[in-house]
Design a protein around this motif. Sequence first.
Motif, PDB file in Angstrom:
ATOM      1  N   ARG A   1       5.943  -4.826 -11.188  1.00 11.23           N
ATOM      2  CA  ARG A   1       6.858  -5.075 -10.153  1.00 11.23           C
ATOM      3  C   ARG A   1       6.195  -3.933  -9.006  1.00 11.23           C
ATOM      4  NH1 ARG A   1      10.809  -3.728  -6.851  1.00 11.23           N
ATOM      5  NH2 ARG A   1      12.294  -5.438  -6.264  1.00 11.23           N
ATOM      6  N   TYR A   2       6.356  -4.526  -7.762  1.00  7.60           N
ATOM      7  CA  TYR A   2       5.934  -3.740  -6.836  1.00  7.60           C
ATOM      8  C   TYR A   2       7.096  -4.044  -5.667  1.00  7.60           C
ATOM      9  CZ  TYR A   2       1.175  -3.725  -8.639  1.00  7.60           C
ATOM     10  OH  TYR A   2       0.154  -3.697  -9.413  1.00  7.60           O
ATOM     11  N   ASP A   3       7.219  -3.069  -4.745  1.00  3.68           N
ATOM     12  CA  ASP A   3       8.255  -3.072  -3.602  1.00  3.68           C
ATOM     13  C   ASP A   3       7.652  -4.255  -2.804  1.00  3.68           C
ATOM     14  OD1 ASP A   3       9.907  -0.964  -4.595  1.00  3.68           O
ATOM     15  OD2 ASP A   3       8.866   0.545  -3.148  1.00  3.68           O
ATOM     16  N   VAL A   4       6.437  -4.291  -2.479  1.00  3.22           N
ATOM     17  CA  VAL A   4       5.711  -5.160  -1.557  1.00  3.22           C
ATOM     18  C   VAL A   4       4.530  -5.812  -2.470  1.00  3.22           C
ATOM     19  CG1 VAL A   4       4.765  -5.718   0.547  1.00  3.22           C
ATOM     20  CG2 VAL A   4       6.600  -4.077   0.474  1.00  3.22           C
ATOM     21  N   VAL A   5       4.504  -7.168  -2.243  1.00  3.77           N
ATOM     22  CA  VAL A   5       3.037  -7.820  -2.584  1.00  3.77           C
ATOM     23  C   VAL A   5       2.797  -8.695  -1.499  1.00  3.77           C
ATOM     24  CG1 VAL A   5       2.449  -9.863  -3.949  1.00  3.77           C
ATOM     25  CG2 VAL A   5       3.769  -8.181  -5.219  1.00  3.77           C
ATOM     26  N   ILE A   6       1.493  -8.364  -1.183  1.00  2.18           N
ATOM     27  CA  ILE A   6       0.661  -9.123  -0.195  1.00  2.18           C
ATOM     28  C   ILE A   6      -0.284 -10.187  -0.756  1.00  2.18           C
ATOM     29  CG2 ILE A   6      -0.707  -9.002   1.993  1.00  2.18           C
ATOM     30  CD1 ILE A   6       1.629  -7.332   2.311  1.00  2.18           C
ATOM     31  N   VAL A   7      -0.319 -11.339  -0.355  1.00  2.31           N
ATOM     32  CA  VAL A   7      -1.200 -12.226  -1.081  1.00  2.31           C
ATOM     33  C   VAL A   7      -2.433 -12.471  -0.109  1.00  2.31           C
ATOM     34  CG1 VAL A   7      -1.556 -14.402  -2.102  1.00  2.31           C
ATOM     35  CG2 VAL A   7       0.665 -13.642  -1.715  1.00  2.31           C
ATOM     36  N   GLY A   8      -3.502 -11.927  -0.515  1.00  2.15           N
ATOM     37  CA  GLY A   8      -4.687 -12.326   0.517  1.00  2.15           C
ATOM     38  C   GLY A   8      -5.353 -10.932   0.970  1.00  2.15           C
ATOM     39  N   ALA A   9      -6.330 -10.671   0.290  1.00  8.22           N
ATOM     40  CA  ALA A   9      -7.019  -9.324   0.567  1.00  8.22           C
ATOM     41  C   ALA A   9      -8.308  -9.703   1.668  1.00  8.22           C
ATOM     42  CB  ALA A   9      -7.641  -8.471  -0.708  1.00  8.22           C
ATOM     43  N   GLY A  10      -8.024 -10.410   2.784  1.00  7.00           N
ATOM     44  CA  GLY A  10      -8.578 -10.339   3.940  1.00  7.00           C
ATOM     45  C   GLY A  10      -8.255  -9.376   4.897  1.00  7.00           C
ATOM     46  N   GLY A  11      -8.768  -9.419   6.113  1.00 13.08           N
ATOM     47  CA  GLY A  11      -8.464  -8.124   6.890  1.00 13.08           C
ATOM     48  C   GLY A  11      -7.145  -8.071   7.102  1.00 13.08           C
ATOM     49  N   HIS A  12      -6.252  -8.923   7.541  1.00 16.21           N
ATOM     50  CA  HIS A  12      -5.124  -9.166   7.876  1.00 16.21           C
ATOM     51  C   HIS A  12      -4.013  -8.691   6.807  1.00 16.21           C
ATOM     52  CE1 HIS A  12      -5.386 -11.155  11.963  1.00 16.21           C
ATOM     53  NE2 HIS A  12      -6.513 -11.647  11.438  1.00 16.21           N
ATOM     54  N   GLY A  13      -4.376  -9.017   5.711  1.00 12.75           N
ATOM     55  CA  GLY A  13      -3.633  -8.643   4.381  1.00 12.75           C
ATOM     56  C   GLY A  13      -3.959  -7.181   4.312  1.00 12.75           C
ATOM     57  N   LEU A  14      -5.073  -6.679   4.276  1.00 10.73           N
ATOM     58  CA  LEU A  14      -5.259  -5.337   3.832  1.00 10.73           C
ATOM     59  C   LEU A  14      -4.715  -4.290   4.972  1.00 10.73           C
ATOM     60  CD1 LEU A  14      -8.893  -5.889   2.929  1.00 10.73           C
ATOM     61  CD2 LEU A  14      -7.069  -4.831   1.097  1.00 10.73           C
ATOM     62  N   ALA A  15      -4.791  -4.739   6.293  1.00 13.91           N
ATOM     63  CA  ALA A  15      -4.291  -4.252   7.362  1.00 13.91           C
ATOM     64  C   ALA A  15      -2.696  -4.125   7.252  1.00 13.91           C
ATOM     65  CB  ALA A  15      -4.824  -4.482   8.774  1.00 13.91           C
ATOM     66  N   THR A  16      -2.210  -5.127   6.808  1.00 15.78           N
ATOM     67  CA  THR A  16      -0.741  -4.956   6.579  1.00 15.78           C
ATOM     68  C   THR A  16      -0.392  -3.863   5.694  1.00 15.78           C
ATOM     69  OG1 THR A  16      -0.624  -7.366   7.211  1.00 15.78           O
ATOM     70  CG2 THR A  16       1.298  -6.564   6.064  1.00 15.78           C
ATOM     71  N   ALA A  17      -1.114  -3.934   4.846  1.00 17.81           N
ATOM     72  CA  ALA A  17      -0.985  -2.869   3.747  1.00 17.81           C
ATOM     73  C   ALA A  17      -1.012  -1.615   3.937  1.00 17.81           C
ATOM     74  CB  ALA A  17      -1.807  -3.100   2.386  1.00 17.81           C
ATOM     75  N   TYR A  18      -2.182  -1.292   4.772  1.00 14.42           N
ATOM     76  CA  TYR A  18      -2.457  -0.060   5.228  1.00 14.42           C
ATOM     77  C   TYR A  18      -1.335   0.551   6.322  1.00 14.42           C
ATOM     78  CZ  TYR A  18      -5.099   3.549   7.985  1.00 14.42           C
ATOM     79  OH  TYR A  18      -5.226   4.783   8.809  1.00 14.42           O
ATOM     80  N   TYR A  19      -0.896  -0.330   6.987  1.00 10.87           N
ATOM     81  CA  TYR A  19      -0.089   0.080   8.040  1.00 10.87           C
ATOM     82  C   TYR A  19       1.552   0.145   7.351  1.00 10.87           C
ATOM     83  CZ  TYR A  19      -3.722  -0.239  11.413  1.00 10.87           C
ATOM     84  OH  TYR A  19      -4.786  -0.237  12.228  1.00 10.87           O
ATOM     85  N   LEU A  20       1.766  -0.469   6.371  1.00 13.45           N
ATOM     86  CA  LEU A  20       2.933  -0.390   5.632  1.00 13.45           C
ATOM     87  C   LEU A  20       3.105   1.178   5.005  1.00 13.45           C
ATOM     88  CD1 LEU A  20       3.735  -3.570   3.542  1.00 13.45           C
ATOM     89  CD2 LEU A  20       5.267  -2.634   5.201  1.00 13.45           C
ATOM     90  N   GLY A  21       1.885   1.628   4.627  1.00 11.17           N
ATOM     91  CA  GLY A  21       1.879   2.962   4.072  1.00 11.17           C
ATOM     92  C   GLY A  21       1.862   4.022   5.261  1.00 11.17           C
ATOM     93  N   LYS A  22       1.001   3.634   6.132  1.00 12.04           N
ATOM     94  CA  LYS A  22       0.650   4.750   7.115  1.00 12.04           C
ATOM     95  C   LYS A  22       1.881   4.920   8.094  1.00 12.04           C
ATOM     96  CE  LYS A  22      -2.281   6.441  10.955  1.00 12.04           C
ATOM     97  NZ  LYS A  22      -3.262   6.193  11.893  1.00 12.04           N
ATOM     98  N   ASN A  23       2.262   3.797   8.677  1.00 14.19           N
ATOM     99  CA  ASN A  23       3.261   3.827   9.541  1.00 14.19           C
ATOM    100  C   ASN A  23       4.817   3.812   8.951  1.00 14.19           C
ATOM    101  OD1 ASN A  23       1.310   3.653  11.204  1.00 14.19           O
ATOM    102  ND2 ASN A  23       1.896   1.496  12.060  1.00 14.19           N
ATOM    103  N   HIS A  24       5.023   3.259   7.891  1.00 20.11           N
ATOM    104  CA  HIS A  24       6.265   3.169   7.343  1.00 20.11           C
ATOM    105  C   HIS A  24       6.627   3.862   5.774  1.00 20.11           C
ATOM    106  CE1 HIS A  24       7.122   0.396  10.774  1.00 20.11           C
ATOM    107  NE2 HIS A  24       5.781  -0.325  10.387  1.00 20.11           N
ATOM    108  N   GLY A  25       5.580   4.437   5.373  1.00 21.75           N
ATOM    109  CA  GLY A  25       5.708   5.201   4.098  1.00 21.75           C
ATOM    110  C   GLY A  25       5.830   4.302   3.151  1.00 21.75           C
ATOM    111  N   ILE A  26       5.621   3.197   2.967  1.00 21.56           N
ATOM    112  CA  ILE A  26       5.636   2.344   1.805  1.00 21.56           C
ATOM    113  C   ILE A  26       4.660   1.904   0.987  1.00 21.56           C
ATOM    114  CG2 ILE A  26       6.304  -0.302   1.134  1.00 21.56           C
ATOM    115  CD1 ILE A  26       8.157  -0.391   3.630  1.00 21.56           C
ATOM    116  N   THR A  27       4.357   2.543  -0.135  1.00 21.76           N
ATOM    117  CA  THR A  27       2.990   2.575  -0.879  1.00 21.76           C
ATOM    118  C   THR A  27       2.874   2.005  -2.150  1.00 21.76           C
ATOM    119  OG1 THR A  27       3.383   5.000  -1.714  1.00 21.76           O
ATOM    120  CG2 THR A  27       2.143   4.669   0.199  1.00 21.76           C
TER     121      THR A  27
END
Length: 414
Positions: free
Chosen positions: A32-58
């Motif tokens: 289980r993960y707090d957040v799952v993103i489907v799609g490792a294109g630029g938009h999916g990866l950038a979403t994951a990155y800013y979840l961690g960087k801006n909101h501390g969700i890793t």
Amino acid sequence: MQRYSVFAVAREALRGHTGWDRAWGSPVPRDRYDVVIVGAGGHGLATAYYLGKNHGITNVAVLEKGWLGGGNTGRNTTIIRSNYLQDPSAAIYEKSRSLYETLSQDLNMNVMFSPRGVMMLAQTEHEVRGYRRTAQANSLQGVETEFIGPERVKDLCPIIETRGPRYPVLGALWQPRGGTARHDAVAWGYARACSAMGMHILQKCEVTGVRSENGHVTAVETTKGTIGCGRLGIVVAGHSGVVARMAGFRLPIESVALQALVSEPIKPCMDVVVMANTVHGYMSQSDKGEMVIGGGADGYNNYTQRGSFHHIEETVRALIETFPMISRLKMLRQWGGIVDMTGDRSPIISKTPLQGCFINCGWGTGGFKAIPGSGWAMAQLMATGESPLAAEFGLDRFRAGRFVDESVAAGVAH
Ligand SMILES: Cc1cc2nc3c(=O)[nH]c(=O)nc-3n(C[C@H](O)[C@H](O)[C@H](O)COP(=O)(O)OP(=O)(O)OC[C@H]3O[C@@H](n4cnc5c(N)ncnc54)[C@H](O)[C@@H]3O)c2cc1C
């Protein structure tokens, strides 16, 4: 994260490049993960990155059915600009363009952002009026653009034939800080930074179903087993309709092939990006010297991820009118991607009828430029439930008739 620097490159050159770490891992999926993103294109990866960087969700996993960046992100012609007409578009595209300015430093990965200038040619009186209007709108939005005359066009790009018989160049909308970046490096840079934050990027992991309880998403079924999630982000571009159907809702999206081609490398002859929307073609020169050429999308829906010959013929024939010199170039490669088009040619960054499930799609032929801004907005929406940048791009606009009409800025142009 191992830092990339001139000293690191020199050190590794001396020891035969044996000391580089893997840029991202190949972990075993957690239950289980707090957040799952489907799609490792630029938009999916950038979403994951800013979840961690801006909101501390890793505690995040990004699931990709193929290889990361292997969708449209690795297939596009890399044009970056923010000269859109409507205020909500200008806001998100300009946020994105401004993030590109420092993305290499932010990710510690050279994404080769090259703000060489983008011009959109006006080849009919109608386009002249349209682009003058966009330049006025951009000045109110704080986006730096100007309408320039044919002499300035010729100065900036001497290989253009401005007096073409059918469509003479009457001017252009010029954005001096628009340009290009290396598409793979954008995906790789975000992936590496996400991995360094402890996120899991799971390649060859196709999502085949979405589970829910009492109207709330609980897990995704994948080719690597069932993976639980607190929140789910669907960021799969041309396959958005397919994954949305798994989650139980429909999207106002059409999937069509868009293709591009490159020529043999030649000496530097063009240091700006030129888009000729009337004749349906655009061109820039890559750092390797290839002329990178794109045209319009296929006129019918499909998932083929390859181009059709008649489109190449049409695009090249059209561009030869404006750039007669390309008639003697040999073309090297041609490819296609499946782009996700909305009726108003604007994206969807939105909550969905399934609670905890969010969708980011509809970037159509022009989402590469939007990757950082879109990831920023999607992460904010997923973390806090609101994002000012995404406010006008909700799914509800199609029901309410509150369209963000960008068919002029984004219909052909990328
Ligand atoms: C030929 C061409 C030229 C273009 N030129 C430009 C340009 O010059 N400038 C510009 O701004 N934009 C351009 N674009 C558009 C741009 O490429 C896209 O809008 C952008 O890359 C979309 O990124 P994405 O991350 O949303 O999608 P993608 O990069 O397509 O990523 C989506 C990922 O989801 C994965 N996926 C799909 N279904 C599943 C599943 N069930 N499970 C797991 N993973 C799944 C796919 O494999 C894919 O890797 C162009 C596109 C094409 C095709």
